[in-house]
Enzyme design. Structure first.
Site, PDB file in Angstrom:
ATOM      1  N   GLY A  35      82.300 -13.051  19.648  1.00 16.67           N
ATOM      2  CA  GLY A  35      82.271 -11.875  20.521  1.00 16.67           C
ATOM      3  C   GLY A  35      81.201 -11.954  21.595  1.00 16.67           C
ATOM      4  N   LEU A  36      80.597 -13.142  21.762  1.00 15.65           N
ATOM      5  CA  LEU A  36      79.588 -13.292  22.819  1.00 15.65           C
ATOM      6  C   LEU A  36      80.178 -13.989  24.044  1.00 15.65           C
ATOM      7  CD1 LEU A  36      76.480 -14.166  20.615  1.00 15.65           C
ATOM      8  CD2 LEU A  36      77.343 -11.936  21.345  1.00 15.65           C
ATOM      9  N   SER A  62      82.069 -16.952  24.433  1.00 11.07           N
ATOM     10  CA  SER A  62      82.038 -18.394  24.702  1.00 11.07           C
ATOM     11  C   SER A  62      83.225 -18.750  25.584  1.00 11.07           C
ATOM     12  CB  SER A  62      82.097 -19.184  23.394  1.00 11.07           C
ATOM     13  OG  SER A  62      83.360 -19.081  22.772  1.00 11.07           O
ATOM     14  N   SER A  63      84.309 -17.947  25.529  1.00 12.20           N
ATOM     15  CA  SER A  63      85.487 -18.254  26.358  1.00 12.20           C
ATOM     16  C   SER A  63      85.142 -18.109  27.846  1.00 12.20           C
ATOM     17  CB  SER A  63      86.676 -17.381  25.976  1.00 12.20           C
ATOM     18  OG  SER A  63      86.358 -16.016  26.038  1.00 12.20           O
ATOM     19  N   ASP A 118      83.696  -9.978  31.353  1.00 14.55           N
ATOM     20  CA  ASP A 118      83.037 -11.174  30.829  1.00 14.55           C
ATOM     21  C   ASP A 118      82.787 -12.206  31.922  1.00 14.55           C
ATOM     22  OD1 ASP A 118      83.433  -9.848  28.490  1.00 14.55           O
ATOM     23  OD2 ASP A 118      84.828 -11.300  27.616  1.00 14.55           O
ATOM     24  N   TYR A 161      94.147  -5.787  18.744  1.00 11.45           N
ATOM     25  CA  TYR A 161      93.651  -5.655  20.119  1.00 11.45           C
ATOM     26  C   TYR A 161      94.824  -5.372  21.038  1.00 11.45           C
ATOM     27  CZ  TYR A 161      90.939  -6.511  24.361  1.00 11.45           C
ATOM     28  OH  TYR A 161      90.313  -6.367  25.564  1.00 11.45           O
TER      29      TYR A 161
HETATM   30  P1  ADP Z   1      84.538 -15.629  22.118  1.00 16.18           P
HETATM   31  O1  ADP Z   1      84.828 -15.566  23.580  1.00 16.18           O
HETATM   32  O2  ADP Z   1      84.184 -14.310  21.545  1.00 16.18           O
HETATM   33  O3  ADP Z   1      83.545 -16.677  21.750  1.00 16.18           O
HETATM   34  P2  ADP Z   1      87.283 -16.440  22.050  1.00 16.18           P
HETATM   35  O4  ADP Z   1      88.269 -16.598  20.953  1.00 16.18           O
HETATM   36  O5  ADP Z   1      87.633 -15.562  23.195  1.00 16.18           O
HETATM   37  O6  ADP Z   1      85.904 -16.014  21.386  1.00 16.18           O
HETATM   38  O7  ADP Z   1      86.975 -17.886  22.660  1.00 16.18           O
HETATM   39  C1  ADP Z   1      86.561 -18.961  21.839  1.00 16.18           C
HETATM   40  C2  ADP Z   1      87.301 -20.205  22.267  1.00 16.18           C
HETATM   41  O8  ADP Z   1      86.803 -20.713  23.522  1.00 16.18           O
HETATM   42  C3  ADP Z   1      87.092 -21.352  21.299  1.00 16.18           C
HETATM   43  O9  ADP Z   1      87.948 -21.216  20.184  1.00 16.18           O
HETATM   44  C4  ADP Z   1      87.448 -22.533  22.179  1.00 16.18           C
HETATM   45  O10 ADP Z   1      88.852 -22.666  22.281  1.00 16.18           O
HETATM   46  C5  ADP Z   1      86.909 -22.120  23.554  1.00 16.18           C
HETATM   47  N1  ADP Z   1      85.556 -22.700  23.761  1.00 16.18           N
HETATM   48  C6  ADP Z   1      84.391 -22.038  23.868  1.00 16.18           C
HETATM   49  N2  ADP Z   1      83.345 -22.889  24.041  1.00 16.18           N
HETATM   50  C7  ADP Z   1      83.862 -24.130  24.035  1.00 16.18           C
HETATM   51  C8  ADP Z   1      83.309 -25.454  24.158  1.00 16.18           C
HETATM   52  N3  ADP Z   1      81.989 -25.666  24.316  1.00 16.18           N
HETATM   53  N4  ADP Z   1      84.167 -26.505  24.097  1.00 16.18           N
HETATM   54  C9  ADP Z   1      85.492 -26.288  23.973  1.00 16.18           C
HETATM   55  N5  ADP Z   1      86.071 -25.085  23.852  1.00 16.18           N
HETATM   56  C10 ADP Z   1      85.274 -24.011  23.877  1.00 16.18           C
HETATM   57 MG    MG Z   2      86.446 -14.493  24.493  1.00 16.03          MG
END
Ligand code: ADP
Ligand code: MG
Length: 391
Positions: A124-125, A127-128, A172, A221
């Protein structure tokens, strides 16, 4: 240069035999304004000190090759053959950005890209958004192009909505590109006008991961946004001047009560009251009134729990334990809901003690060890590029 960036550059050189250029993007947390972005409302997020680095170098075979150090996996394809066809893995995020850039008319030649980051994935931080924005910055650098903040945020959101197929608003990506250190962002998600507000030195933002993500999350969601959109459609039809939920008052909503489902009514009530809370939180911050700011966070949590019905027991427990501590001004769930993280605003000098007590109390109640992070409002991708330059 950060350790992550240095390491990513080295890994890239070893894997692809070429020196690359590195571009970084942070993660984010939302202080207040939950589920308000996709109906044109207000949010108050900040970038946090985690980052994803994208290192890029040219290749001559017309291919796009992505390597993720987090997954230790490489995926490649011919750029000319890229269509809107997600495969369901991590590569959809960077490939989606490549697709989205092409839809904007940006021509990208063959490249190798390494991705590496310390953002907790799926917590939820965002990373996407972090991986999308780092990819966009690197591909624009590779193509020798620059685009404005709104454009980059919008095309990364498009990658996530249309290519990956995940519903999300603009918050985001916007904050991940445009933040500035020591500031929180007040963003109007309709006009994309924004302000950068100082966070008083005497407070720290603590993120606490409940470590639970209820399995219903994805479907739920979807349901929530469908309920919101159904309510919004009624308001748009019935009330003059209401285009988006953001334009509606509680009186407008009350007048339409019988024309929508009970669920839609409550979801919309959360969003209408939440927009008002964000604007009031801005005033409180400008006055340095953290007590009022914290009260608004707690009200936002109650509204999310009761009207939006998207919290869960574990997260509610974290908020209760947090608010029992004198050094805590406010605590609430942050992110999509049904688990994930809470965000807490606490007195700076007591942040470590707060974390220890919260973890202990949560473990005693639930048997779960929570991850907690004391965060600083950090630079977005633009500010990072301007400060660090490209490697
Ligand atoms: P959040 O945004 O809350 O972290 P999401 O499910 O929206 O969760 O996004 C996470 C996804 O983003 C991971 O499962 C992956 O597919 C992609 N992702 C994030 N960081 C990386 C990375 N460093 N390398 C490859 N894919 C990544
Ligand atoms: Mg996300």
């Amino acid at each position: 240069m950060t350790v992550e960036k240095e390491q990513a550059l080295r890994v890239h050189q070893q894997r692809f035999g070429r020196e690359g250029r590195g571009f970084a993007a942070p993660a984010r947390v939302n202080l207040i304004g939950e589920h308000t972005d996709y109906t044109g409302g207000f949010v108050m997020p900040m970038a946090i000190d985690f980052e994803t680095v994208a290192v890029v170098s040219a290749r001559e075979d017309g291919r796009a090759v992505f390597y993720s150090a987090n997954y230790d996996e490489e995926v490649g394809f011919e750029i000319a053959s890229l269509t809107r066809k997600p495969v369901g893995g991590w590569c959809d995020y960077p490939a989606g950005v490549l697709w989205s850039l092409r839809e904007e008319g940006v021509v990208v030649g063959g490249f190798s890209m390494s991705l590496a980051g310390d953002v907790p994935l799926g917590a939820g931080l965002s990373s996407s958004a972090s991986v999308e924005v780092a990819t966009a910055m690197a591909l624009l650098g590779h193509a020798g192009m620059e685009l404005p903040l709104e454009k980059i945020a919008t095309l990364c959101r498009r990658a996530e909505n249309e290519y990956v197929g995940a519903k999300s608003g603009i918050m985001d990506q916007f904050v991940v590109v445009g933040s500035v250190a020591n500031r929180v962002m007040l963003l109007d998600c309709r006009s994309l006008e924004y302000g950068l507000l100082p966070l008083p030195d005497e407070v720290r933002v603590v993120i606490c991961n409940s470590m639970v993500k209820h399995a219903v999350a994805t479907g739920e969601y979807g349901d929530r946004s469908a309920e919101v959109e159904a309510g919004q459609a009624v308001l748009r039809r019935e009330r003059t001047g209401v285009e988006l939920l953001r334009d509606a008052t509680l009186d407008d909503l009350e007048a339409c009560r019988d024309m929508m489902s009970a669920a839609s009514f409550k979801r919309c009530r959360h969003i209408i009251t939440e927009n008002a809370r964000v604007l009031e939180a801005r005033e409180a911050l400008l006055r340095g009134d953290m007590a009022r700011f914290g009260t608004l966070m707690v009200e936002a949590h109650s509204s999310f729990r009761d009207d939006f019905a998207a919290s869960c027991e574990e997260v509610d427990e974290l908020v209760v334990i947090a608010m029992q501590q004198a050094e805590c001004f406010g605590a609430r769930i942050t992110g999509g809901g049904f688990g994930g993280c809470t965000v807490n605003v606490v007195r700076a000098e007591a942040a470590e003690k707060f974390v220890a007590t919260l973890r202990r109390g949560y473990a005693a109640k639930t048997g779960i060890e929570a991850d907690c992070f004391v965060c600083t409002p950090s630079d977005g991708a633009f500010a990072l590029a301007a400060k660090g330059g490209v490697a």
